[in-house]
Design an enzyme around this catalytic site. Structure first.
Site, PDB file in Angstrom:
ATOM      1  N   SER A  99      34.464  -7.412 107.644  1.00 20.22           N
ATOM      2  CA  SER A  99      34.916  -6.422 108.630  1.00 20.22           C
ATOM      3  C   SER A  99      34.488  -4.993 108.314  1.00 20.22           C
ATOM      4  O   SER A  99      35.076  -4.039 108.815  1.00 20.22           O
ATOM      5  CB  SER A  99      36.440  -6.493 108.814  1.00 20.22           C
ATOM      6  OG  SER A  99      36.810  -7.776 109.284  1.00 20.22           O
ATOM      7  N   ASP A 120      27.511 -15.664 107.629  1.00 21.66           N
ATOM      8  CA  ASP A 120      28.286 -16.455 108.598  1.00 21.66           C
ATOM      9  C   ASP A 120      27.397 -17.468 109.314  1.00 21.66           C
ATOM     10  O   ASP A 120      27.857 -18.553 109.675  1.00 21.66           O
ATOM     11  CB  ASP A 120      28.976 -15.545 109.611  1.00 21.66           C
ATOM     12  CG  ASP A 120      30.120 -14.739 108.997  1.00 21.66           C
ATOM     13  OD1 ASP A 120      30.599 -15.113 107.910  1.00 21.66           O
ATOM     14  OD2 ASP A 120      30.525 -13.733 109.608  1.00 21.66           O
TER      15      ASP A 120
END
Length: 177
Positions: free
Chosen positions: A13, A37
Site C-alpha cells: 500500500s 502480486d
C-alpha cells in the site's frame, strides 16, 4: 544506454502499482509492468496455503517457503529475459528480505540498465490506504513500511506520503533522461 528496467520497491500500500501505471502513461515508449502480486496470482491456490508456498499471517506477516522461492527465481529470470529481448519493464516489488531480495534481482538483471527506486510511505498513511483498499490483511502495510528498505541501495527514492503517484512517476521519468 537508456534504462531497460525500473524496479520499484516498497511496502504494501505504498503506491508502487499506481506509480507503475503512471509511468506507463508518461514514458515515451511502451513499458510492461509486473508486480509480485502478478506472480502470486499466477500460482496455484494450494501455494497460498502451504508452508512451502506463501502464507499471510493474521497480523500481516508474509512467510515464504522453498517452493515459492523456486517459482519466484524462475519468474525473476523470465522478467529479465523480457528486458533482454527489448521490452522496457517496470517491476513492482516488495523486498521482504531487504538487501538479500535486491541481490536476487541484481543477479538476474546483470548487464541490463536498471533504475532502483525506493517507494516510501509513512506507515500510518499506508495503513489507512490498506484499510481503504479492503483487499489486504490489516497490519501488512505497517510491518513492511521500513523493513523492505533495509540495506537496499537506490538510484532514486520517492515518498508517496504526501506526493501523488503521477508526480512520483514524473520524477522517476525525468531521472531516466
Amino acid at each position: 544506454m537508456a534504462a531497460q528496467v525500473i524496479v520499484l520497491n516498497g511496502g504494501s500500500s505504498s503506491g508502487k502499482s499506481g506509480i507503475a501505471r503512471c509511468l506507463q502513461a508518461v514514458l515515451p515508449d511502451p513499458w510492461l509492468a509486473f508486480g509480485v502480486d502478478t506472480l502470486i496470482d499466477a500460482m496455484p491456490a494450494s501455494m497460498r496455503a502451504s508452508d512451502a508456498g506463501i502464507e499471510f499471517a493474521p497480523d500481516g506477516e508474509v512467510i515464504v517457503g522453498a517452493e515459492f522461492r523456486s517459482l519466484e527465481a524462475a519468474w525473476i529470470e523470465g522478467v529479465a529475459a523480457m528486458a533482454r529481448a527489448g521490452a522496457g519493464v517496470i517491476v513492482d516489488e516488495v523486498f521482504l528480505g531487504g538487501a538479500a531480495s535486491q541481490q536476487r534481482w541484481q543477479k538476474a538483471l546483470g548487464g541490463l540498465d536498471v533504475r532502483w527506486v525506493g517507494v516510501r510511505c509513512e506507515g500510518g498513511v499506508a495503513a489507512a490506504r490498506e484499510v481503504a483498499r479492503g483487499d489486504r490483511i490489516t497490519g501488512m502495510a505497517v510491518s513492511q513500511a521500513d523493513v523492505v528498505h533495509q540495506g537496499v541501495v537506490y538510484d532514486l527514492e520517492v515518498d508517496t506520503t504526501h506526493t501523488e503517484p503521477m508526480q512520483c512517476a514524473r520524477i522517476i521519468a525525468a531521472s531516466l533522461r
